[in-house]
Design a protein around this motif. Structure first.
Motif, mmCIF file in Angstrom:
data_model
loop_
_atom_site.group_PDB
_atom_site.id
_atom_site.type_symbol
_atom_site.label_atom_id
_atom_site.label_comp_id
_atom_site.label_asym_id
_atom_site.label_seq_id
_atom_site.Cartn_x
_atom_site.Cartn_y
_atom_site.Cartn_z
ATOM 1 N N LYS A 51 0.845 -1.211 0.000
ATOM 2 C CA LYS A 51 0.000 0.000 0.000
ATOM 3 C C LYS A 51 0.879 1.262 0.000
ATOM 4 O O LYS A 51 0.597 2.233 -0.711
ATOM 5 N N GLN A 52 1.961 1.224 0.778
ATOM 6 C CA GLN A 52 2.871 2.395 0.837
ATOM 7 C C GLN A 52 3.491 2.689 -0.522
ATOM 8 O O GLN A 52 3.848 3.821 -0.823
ATOM 9 N N GLN A 53 3.675 1.627 -1.337
ATOM 10 C CA GLN A 53 4.385 1.787 -2.611
ATOM 11 C C GLN A 53 3.443 1.930 -3.803
ATOM 12 O O GLN A 53 3.883 1.972 -4.941
ATOM 13 N N THR A 54 2.142 1.946 -3.513
ATOM 14 C CA THR A 54 1.155 1.978 -4.611
ATOM 15 C C THR A 54 0.513 3.355 -4.752
ATOM 16 O O THR A 54 0.184 4.003 -3.753
ATOM 17 N N ILE A 55 0.347 3.749 -5.993
ATOM 18 C CA ILE A 55 -0.460 4.924 -6.291
ATOM 19 C C ILE A 55 -1.689 4.382 -7.023
ATOM 20 O O ILE A 55 -1.569 3.820 -8.120
#
Ligand SMILES: Cc1ncc(COP(=O)(O)O)c(C=O)c1O
Length: 395
Positions: free
Chosen positions: A226-230
């Motif tokens: 989630k932290q690495q997803t846009i």
């Protein structure tokens, strides 16, 4: 005069070009059947239009905060919680002028010159150009009908280099209509986390999904991914609002801040009236989704059956969005209406010229053996258009 090399390297959108050509021919009185449309043929629901009219009449016609009004951001956060099980705060949401703009913002925010972005092919025509506009390099990973037009974590691994920055996931996909399962996304997520890669997850067709398939956002797999997803989404396809131009992203607050800053200089803010309309769309009655899904299933079923009954043509069944990729590989090298078919451009040209049927050549999607037909048009048009194609090929 010396113009921008980057600007000159950007191709126009082939899908918009075909659609414009078909609309122009229609305006000239020709009986054109258009399979090019990337937009629902339904009208924007009344309650959404009324919200826009109320915004105008209430004087909501001034600049808004660059990244969108708080009410809309809150409604988008509620949507993520309800539909995707994802917790975001308004500071992580950037509302833009359509999902296209959200994607452009995304690549501008995460890419440095020379960074590589992995794109599964066939791909939506705009991805490579958007990546190039951010001085980054598109890296294509081909997929096939046999693999359901999906790439695997193994394939992505083979394409990684020290310059890899991000992977694009578009599920349901334009142009193939395929949908990644939770298990497939989990493998890609593990790989992205292990290698510190961003995922750009374009979920614009999230609600246009059939046959009991479920949409899974890759950001919901675990907290790390989630932290690495846009996530990119918008109201264009779900609520028949293509002309209103509202899209949005959910990302880390850092990325959201960069996008908001850039947007504040590029466009000031998304249209104030359209933001109120999008708020009504996202938080109001969702009836239009079921109406469109029912119509799209009926049209898709007819289209898939008919295409597979025409000698020389075939297609696999798409489970989402509103496009069918028609396989024309059997025709390549042969003649249709006296014209040698060397690829999808020739086939699309012959159809437009000889029987006034407009469809989009696969060349723009990175797959020259196919053409894309949209079923966001009436069953009557679909029937007529496919009968014309059948009659031409019979000749
Ligand atoms: C895969 C995909 N992403 C994004 C968009 C852009 O949608 P919008 O109208 O919100 O800019 C489209 C529109 O065709 C699309 O097909």
């Amino acid at each position: 005069m010396n113009l921008s090399k980057k600007g000159l390297s950007i191709s126009p959108s082939s899908t918009l070009a075909i659609d414009a050509k078909a609309k122009k021919m229609k305006a000239e009185g020709l009986d054109v059947i258009g399979f090019g449309a990337g937009e629902p043929d339904f009208d924007t629901p009344e309650h959404i239009k009324k919200a826009a009219i109320a915004a105008i009449e209430g004087g909501f016609t001034k600049y808004t905060p660059a990244s969108g009004i708080l009410d809309l951001k809150k409604a988008i956060c509620d949507k993520f919680k309800q539909d995707n099980g994802l917790d975001y705060t308004p500071a992580q949401i950037v509302v833009s002028n359509g999902a296209k703009h959200s994607l452009v913002n995304t690549f501008q925010a995460i890419c440095n010159p020379g960074d590589e972005v992995i794109i599964p092919a066939p791909y939506w025509v705009s991805y490579p150009e958007m990546v190039k506009m951010a001085d980054a390099v598109p890296v294509f990973v081909p997929t096939t009908e046999e693999s359901g037009f999906k790439f695997t974590a193994e394939q992505i691994k083979a394409a990684l280099t020290p310059k890899t920055k991000a992977i694009i996931i578009n599920s349901p996909s334009n142009p193939t209509g395929m949908i990644y399962s939770q298990a497939e996304l989990a493998e890609i997520a593990d790989l992205a986390v292990a290698h510190g890669l961003f995922i750009v997850s374009d979920e614009i067709y999230e609600k246009l999904i059939y046959d009991g398939y479920k949409h899974v956002s890759i950001a919901s797999i675990n907290d790390k991914i989630k932290q690495q997803t846009i996530i990119v989404n918008g109201v264009s396809k779900t609520y028949a609002m293509t002309g209103w131009r509202i899209g949005y992203t959910a990302s880390s607050p850092e990325i959201a801040k960069i996008m908001s800053n850039m947007q504040s200089h590029a466009t000031s803010n998304p249209n104030s009236i359209a933001q109120k309309a999008a708020l009504a769309a996202i938080s109001g009655d969702q009836g239009i989704v079921a109406t469109m899904v029912a119509a799209f299933i009926e049209r898709r079923n007819y289209m898939v059956k008919k295409i597979n009954s025409i000698p020389g043509l075939s297609c696999v069944t798409p489970n989402g969005a509103f496009y069918v990729m028609m396989n024309i590989s059997q025709l390549i090298g042969s003649e249709v209406a006296g014209r040698k078919i060397n690829g999808s451009d020739d086939f699309a040209d012959v159809l437009l010229e000889k029987v006034q049927v407009a469809l989009v050549p696969g060349s723009g999607f990175g797959i020259d053996s196919h053409v894309r037909l949209s079923y966001a048009t009436s069953l009557e048009n679909i029937t007529k258009g496919l009968e014309r194609i059948e009659a031409l090929l019979k000749k």
